[in-house]
Design an enzyme around this catalytic site. Structure first.
Site, short mmCIF file in Angstrom:
data_model
loop_
_atom_site.label_atom_id
_atom_site.label_comp_id
_atom_site.label_asym_id
_atom_site.label_seq_id
_atom_site.Cartn_x
_atom_site.Cartn_y
_atom_site.Cartn_z
N HIS A 155 -27.79 -7.68 27.92
CA HIS A 155 -26.77 -8.19 27.00
C HIS A 155 -25.37 -8.24 27.58
CE1 HIS A 155 -29.95 -7.72 24.06
NE2 HIS A 155 -29.24 -8.49 23.27
N THR A 176 -25.20 -22.75 24.53
CA THR A 176 -26.32 -22.00 25.09
C THR A 176 -25.88 -21.36 26.39
OG1 THR A 176 -28.30 -22.26 26.42
CG2 THR A 176 -27.19 -24.26 25.81
N MET A 199 -30.50 -13.43 32.74
CA MET A 199 -31.04 -14.18 31.61
C MET A 199 -31.59 -15.52 32.06
SD MET A 199 -28.54 -13.39 28.39
CE MET A 199 -27.24 -14.35 29.16
N GLY A 200 -32.40 -16.11 31.20
CA GLY A 200 -33.00 -17.41 31.49
C GLY A 200 -34.49 -17.39 31.20
N GLU A 204 -30.33 -25.05 20.47
CA GLU A 204 -31.40 -25.98 20.10
C GLU A 204 -31.76 -25.89 18.61
OE1 GLU A 204 -34.60 -25.25 22.74
OE2 GLU A 204 -35.39 -27.29 22.58
N GLN A 248 -24.39 -9.81 29.88
CA GLN A 248 -24.14 -11.18 30.32
C GLN A 248 -23.59 -12.08 29.22
OE1 GLN A 248 -27.70 -12.56 33.03
NE2 GLN A 248 -28.34 -10.85 31.75
N ASP A 265 -27.75 -20.17 28.51
CA ASP A 265 -28.73 -20.52 29.55
C ASP A 265 -28.46 -21.89 30.17
OD1 ASP A 265 -29.90 -18.14 28.99
OD2 ASP A 265 -31.63 -18.96 27.92
#
EC number: 2.7.1.90
Lengths: 341, 341, 341, 341
Positions: free
Chosen positions: D271, D125, D169-170, D103, D273, D127
């Protein structure tokens, strides 16, 4: 001290880890390292490159060898033997060699040592058939890859009630088949050390189907049936690996289908067993071998190779190490047979 | 013969492979096997199930234990000790036990053997800290998982020029950190056997950044700094694993960032190291342990456990086996330090 | 409602995930599910088993299908067609069918729907060549396995300066070769959609060696050279998969070695591409397909199959879905060719 | 044409695959590429390196980014904005930029495009929360890693009848938790899009134990309980990732144990991930993005980014792409809830 390093024979996961370890250990001791290209061809023709710590960054986890390899033998007709090697070493100011390879590479190293060249060996064979060391790096990776394949073949065998034959590496010794077969829960493991009969294999296959399992059979590429004439006929000796692709695995699946009437398929793992990133086990073993090979040179050794005995890295004479092939003992195969059928 | 089997202590990849092997070997010999539930609680309370070859189909590659586990000790206050175990064995017609577990489970087995219960042990510890065996199953799997994590952390460390601290299992012995650190090319490995100073660690960290690398530091959960009071303060002993999640790894990343000014992060692998499918190495070792434990019973043994010595499965007295903790020898850590910084 | 479920055609990672999802979704709605054995043979012969939530525990991550499979077609000579299926459904009180399979299985489902049987389809093809859905489960797993193999072959190719040919699945469409080849950085990708010439392939091979790379070529099993007569001669039609084991991959490696003089080897992945645990991607897709197939039945649909469009699961008519084969468009192959040579 | 390329924001598996693809595609078209270091800092300060085909050999499968990254924003106070970027481009003869990032990075790219800088974006990203593209590379790899972890946690949960909480994550979107949870067969998935109550979670936990399962709960790091004050208190905002290591996962495991009395443990993947080799899916997507970003430049585009729509790579305006966050729709979570408890 200035060390020359080379990797010979077939590639094997962990070679780069040895190279890295030798360079780091040498650097810590203030020694220089150069890498000879393509096995013994390097010391014979002089092709080499300096290797410092930056050159080996990031290679620990990479398969293959950054030095390249070959099957060149310095004592082969016209290669120049010890004199040619000594000449290159003198010209490049190399005091000693670290030779990483299998039977052939280490055999040449043994002979060079006898001829006064200072050399330490590091054993390498995916087949794990080198005497005087409990294990060699690359073997665990090959077993890991073969086991993964067997796990996959089992689900497809079960879904279609098929017999699946998985041919793995091992021309003279069945170590990969034995370990991958045990790890994958194979319903039969067939290795060069024990000639097999199709009848016996079909008994296991039929007992699996009777008990509602689908059989997965693991066979070494070097396995031969009692009186292997049919196989020879089937296998041929095509220079393009037809022996590998159309060898014992395919032949056996064919025989099983004919004898039992059960749909049978063969998969030949081939080169995927020797490439790719080494397992953690092989990275540790290869790294320790590299560190201890340098330690041996620092202790003034020559004509020895590093070897794993239990959890220790020891030194053994290169003559002893290359004297005989390490095959699978009967007791290990009996252990595995508990799970056949 | 009728054998009762149990798994005690923390779960470990390979337990199911041992269970399967015992059942297959027993079946081949015409013996019966029952599985006691939840470690020593089974033989104390009598909860058990028959185990035949069909019951263990497909468990070879599955982590955990189909028998469940517990930390119950038959000799603990009110558990009934040897009498309770004998009573259950008599009631269920069990002639002998196969006890699969770590120090506590095998310690109880040793005491039961001394009290006349026929029992053979199979060693199990992910930490590889059990004396009298070269390796235990589960360890290779844990090292494999930790190495994979370190490989991943390296790329993120490099991309952001961060220091990354990876905390792995090992309360009293640093075997997992040592092997995973060597396999992952760690820039520092910190283990319980050698108290560390933040200053020394920061020297390695700074030298990495000077040489354009991003450092990855592997630390055992049980590692302690010289004078570990600060850590104790930071770590605490929260029953919900706060010691694990907020322990030495997080604390060290914090210290590194404060001392060096380099952005630092910690990852705590925790339970993912002990679950999932066992590596091929662990499946083979666990399977051999199971087969040889049954062989020991068939030979009339009791009070012994199977152990790996080199490539052989041997038998050692349970007393000897549980006498001392196997920690990392200095020589092994020195070998690793060649690659620090 | 009482639903009958079946899996037909070749096995594929994710089938069990669909089965599990259908059962869970049905259970949540108060419906019953029975599983028919061995594809359409089940509804024809009546072989079935009830499936409740407990029956599908732990199968999400398992390859293959717990229901077994077959290539039986209800409309084949003597199978009894729609009447036989309806008879079984009536006898077992089955209101509707969920048919999981590829072109043949879904083609039969479409015809049964036209004949008044209430049926919803779930698409399954490892080759990803089914029209009307962006992707099918099993494809990502096959690509993942093939990519791993290519990664491994590259290191061995580099170490020995060999050309390595990797033959992957894909009789009529080159999706697996295209994606695995792109993911593995193949130096050439050869698929059925575009007949190849050995000369063109050798140009890429030679350019690799000129630039100091060792080429890895990925080829679909169904690829044919311009005028494929030699191949036909080489390949044969041996019922034991000789076409597979001795097919285009082996033939091409042979041709490359002869034309370029560079040592060349072939590996044929075969069945290991379709077995084993599905990737996370395939588990999610298969699970969503199962849930949405039940939702379609709850909405009173019949003669439709679930399909992936972007990120949505939609419903398409079975006729449309099985009308045509989805082959690789030229634009996708052009995208890949940027990396050839 | 001379293209400048940069990677911004957090690292992500697949960045190197994009870099490689841009360089190959440019090379094929006779264009030059230079790589700017450390995100927008490069174009601002001028730090760059030429990138040719040889420079990107072997990076396809490597995680992280060879260009380094940063969170520098050209429009931040004192950075110099579009003028500074234009000045560097002029000085280095750069005609256009390829900006790879999330972003923030793409937001800056959009603004630069508005200010007349020629720039094309590539979305990145982990996510998967970027609007206007179905998926972003890195996401599949993160889901794959998280799913592997969940598979492992399940066996340990079963063996000890524990509740295991896996924090993934997220921060703002629950995509990783949703997909990894579905793929891992999670018994509950908790995401930022739907505030949770401990009571509801404990209902699922208890129903698992009633049905003889051990629950595995997957939770996004950004999930918040109804009225998240306790969490805030527990989580804190420690600059050393205490929020990450001591956040919602640990807090929830704590609450579950207190409410249900069942032993509970938390694992925070952190991390691991985002590092390591990308999955085949991500390598293909990243490679296609790179090729199509160059194609967009060749078509004279600016102010657009490449995006995945179904199976096609399309172009969307950077303004549109960065306008809103893509969160998990209710329908997707409902689909997953079928499997809770």
């Amino acid at each position: 001290m200035r060390i020359g390093m080379l990797t010979g024979g077939g590639d094997c996961p962990g070679l780069n880890a040895v190279i890295r370890a030798v360079v780091h250990r040498a650097d810590a001791a203030g020694d220089e390292v150069i890498g000879f290209r393509d096995g013994w061809r390097g010391p014979l023709k002089g092709a080499s490159r300096p290797l410092n710590v930056a050159d080996v960054a990031g290679i620990l986890a990479r398969g293959g060898t950054i030095l390249g390899s070959s099957r060149t033998n310095p004592y082969a007709q016209g290669e120049g033997g010890a004199d040619a090697v000594r000449a290159t070493m003198a010209a490049q100011g190399v005091d000693a060699l670290v030779a990483i390879g299998g039977e052939d590479t280490l055999g040449a190293a043994a002979r060079l040592a006898a001829d006064g060249v200072r050399v330490v060996g590091v054993p390498k064979t995916i087949d794990n058939d080198l005497a005087a060391t409990d294990y060699t790096f690359g073997f665990d990776t090959a077993v890991h890859i073969a086991t993964e394949a067997i796990d996959r073949l089992r689900t497809t065998a079960e879904s279609h009630r098929r017999a699946l034959v998985c041919e793995v590496m091992g021309r003279h010794a069945g170590w990969i088949a034995l370990h991958a077969g045990m790890a994958g829960g194979a319903n039969a493991i067939i290795i060069p050390e024990r000639p097999f009969t199709v009848g016996r294999v079909c008994d296991w296959v039929n007992s699996c189907f009777r008990n509602e399992y689908a059989p997965v059979i693991v066979v070494s590429e070097g396995a031969v049936p009692d009186g292997g004439d049919e196989l020879l006929a089937a296998g041929g000796t095509d220079a393009f690996g037809h022996r590998r692709l159309g060898g014992v695995g395919t032949w056996l699946a064919d025989e099983i289908e004919r004898e039992t009437g059960a749909e049978s398929r063969a998969v030949v793992l081939g080169h995927i067993q020797r490439g790719g990133t080494p397992t953690a086990y092989d990275r540790v073993l290869a790294t320790r071998f590299g560190v201890q090979a340098m330690a041996a040179l620092h202790d003034g050794e020559s004509g020895v190779m590093v070897a794993l005995r239990g959890t220790d890295i020891v030194r053994v004479s290169l003559d002893e190490a290359t004297a005989e092939l390490k095959t699978v003992p009967t007791t290990r195969l009996d252990e595995a047979e508990v799970f056949f059928g």
